[in-house]
Design an enzyme around this catalytic site. Sequence first.
Site, PDB file in Angstrom:
ATOM      1  N   GLY A  75      -3.472  -5.608  18.829  1.00 29.72           N
ATOM      2  CA  GLY A  75      -2.119  -6.028  18.467  1.00 29.72           C
ATOM      3  C   GLY A  75      -2.112  -7.308  17.654  1.00 29.72           C
ATOM      4  O   GLY A  75      -1.103  -7.985  17.542  1.00 29.72           O
ATOM      5  N   ASP A 125      -5.763  -0.063   5.759  1.00 34.84           N
ATOM      6  CA  ASP A 125      -6.645  -0.423   6.872  1.00 34.84           C
ATOM      7  C   ASP A 125      -7.839   0.526   6.965  1.00 34.84           C
ATOM      8  O   ASP A 125      -8.994   0.100   7.034  1.00 34.84           O
ATOM      9  CB  ASP A 125      -5.860  -0.393   8.197  1.00 34.84           C
ATOM     10  CG  ASP A 125      -4.627  -1.271   8.152  1.00 34.84           C
ATOM     11  OD1 ASP A 125      -4.549  -2.120   7.243  1.00 34.84           O
ATOM     12  OD2 ASP A 125      -3.747  -1.108   9.013  1.00 34.84           O
ATOM     13  N   ASP A 185       0.822  -1.228   0.000  1.00 36.82           N
ATOM     14  CA  ASP A 185       0.000   0.000   0.000  1.00 36.82           C
ATOM     15  C   ASP A 185       0.850   1.271   0.000  1.00 36.82           C
ATOM     16  O   ASP A 185       0.615   2.174  -0.801  1.00 36.82           O
ATOM     17  CB  ASP A 185      -1.072   0.000   1.112  1.00 36.82           C
ATOM     18  CG  ASP A 185      -0.568   0.009   2.538  1.00 36.82           C
ATOM     19  OD1 ASP A 185       0.642  -0.227   2.759  1.00 36.82           O
ATOM     20  OD2 ASP A 185      -1.394   0.239   3.452  1.00 36.82           O
TER      21      ASP A 185
HETATM   22  C1  GLA Z   1      -0.230  -2.402   8.425  1.00 36.96           C
HETATM   23  C2  GLA Z   1      -0.428  -0.998   7.887  1.00 36.96           C
HETATM   24  C3  GLA Z   1      -0.990  -1.046   6.455  1.00 36.96           C
HETATM   25  C4  GLA Z   1      -0.155  -1.966   5.573  1.00 36.96           C
HETATM   26  C5  GLA Z   1       0.093  -3.307   6.253  1.00 36.96           C
HETATM   27  C6  GLA Z   1       1.052  -4.179   5.468  1.00 36.96           C
HETATM   28  O1  GLA Z   1      -1.473  -3.038   8.587  1.00 36.96           O
HETATM   29  O2  GLA Z   1      -1.301  -0.261   8.708  1.00 36.96           O
HETATM   30  O3  GLA Z   1      -1.058   0.258   5.935  1.00 36.96           O
HETATM   31  O4  GLA Z   1       1.054  -1.350   5.199  1.00 36.96           O
HETATM   32  O5  GLA Z   1       0.608  -3.157   7.552  1.00 36.96           O
HETATM   33  O6  GLA Z   1       0.497  -4.569   4.265  1.00 36.96           O
END
Ligand code: GLA
Length: 388
Positions: free
Chosen positions: A124, A174, A39
């Site tokens: 977590g 996310d 991302d």
């Molecule tokens: C975490 C970050 C996301 C992404 C993932 C790995 O969840 O918050 O933005 O980078 O790691 O894909």
Amino acid sequence: MAELKELKRTFVERFGGTEEGIESYFAPGRVNLIGEHTDYNGGYVFPAALTFGTTMLLRKREDDIIRFASGNFSTTAEITLKDAKNVKEHDWINYPKAVLVHLAKRGYTFGGYDVYYLGEIPNGAGLSSSASIQLVTEFGFITAEGHPVDRVQLALIAQESENQFMGVNCGIMDQFTVANGKKDHAILLKCNTLDYELVPFKADGCKLVIGNTNKRRGLVDSEYNARRAQCEEAVASMRQAFPDLQFLGELNAVQLKENEHLIPDETVKKRARHVIEENDRVLASVKALKESDLEAFGKLMIASHNSLRDQYEVTCKELDVMVEEALKVPGVLGSRMTGAGFGGCTVSLVKNEAVDAFIASVGKAYAERTDYKADFYVGEIGDGAKAL
Ligand code: GLA
């Protein structure tokens, strides 16, 4: 989802008054099916919202004070937005504060509220409990104030608040998923343009099983930032061949192969390979899903995990053991770590009739081979943030 009647009773016990005027909202957690660490490289991701998440109740006050409480944590706080800062003793409350401060910066106005949360996402575990609390807060406050809701904008503001107020340099995946998820659909998102497509998750005869290693994601902040820096280094090197290059996600595997000699550092080269190959895997997996080729989808999940282990180096013993044990179970089509890595969860594509055996045998072997006990959730894909 938590029982609303009970939650309203708890709200009144906590804050006084009556149930009149209490509004309730929900935002889910997320699971990423494939497309990890792509991302922030302007690449593709393919996540889905879950049916479990965070419920928030709120009731307007006469003044401009915001009072926060939760059924999960003992920390409470009473704040006004104009002097809101990130303070350690406010713990989880910094997340809702962060989004409200950043919404206010964009000109949104809010009165005072009493606010109560109940979260179902293990913290977590890499299932985005923080994006869930951010989005339920934004969505609820904005709706309660009668402001129009723009979900993409809410995701961007939540990400900005996490980067600037919380000091965590995450990408957009996310928050975008938690805001825009749709029941029974995964989201194909191109992270540098935010163009997206809701793809029906038609996995007839299979279930997504999430396995929690219960190893909290140690190291994640420092290692995450280190990976980001290595990707930027790779972009800088590749600019010798592609002067306008902004993100690794703009390159394909052939372009990388022909030019990877431009990246002097072997580790950085491996990081770049992961990102570019993973990006291609996302598109291949969406194609496989659309063609109902779940075997092919599963193989891409396995290749993703192997690359995260060997090239991007963000797995850990617990994630590797869980995936290894998953793949020994007949009826498992694919398995991989999901989220940032260094602990947290795996996601596996498992034939319906194999789910019970999967949970029993992976759970047993995992407990024998590590210092932890696993938890499992059969993942249903749900909607993004909503009013209840
Ligand atoms: C975490 C970050 C996301 C992404 C993932 C790995 O969840 O918050 O933005 O980078 O790691 O894909």
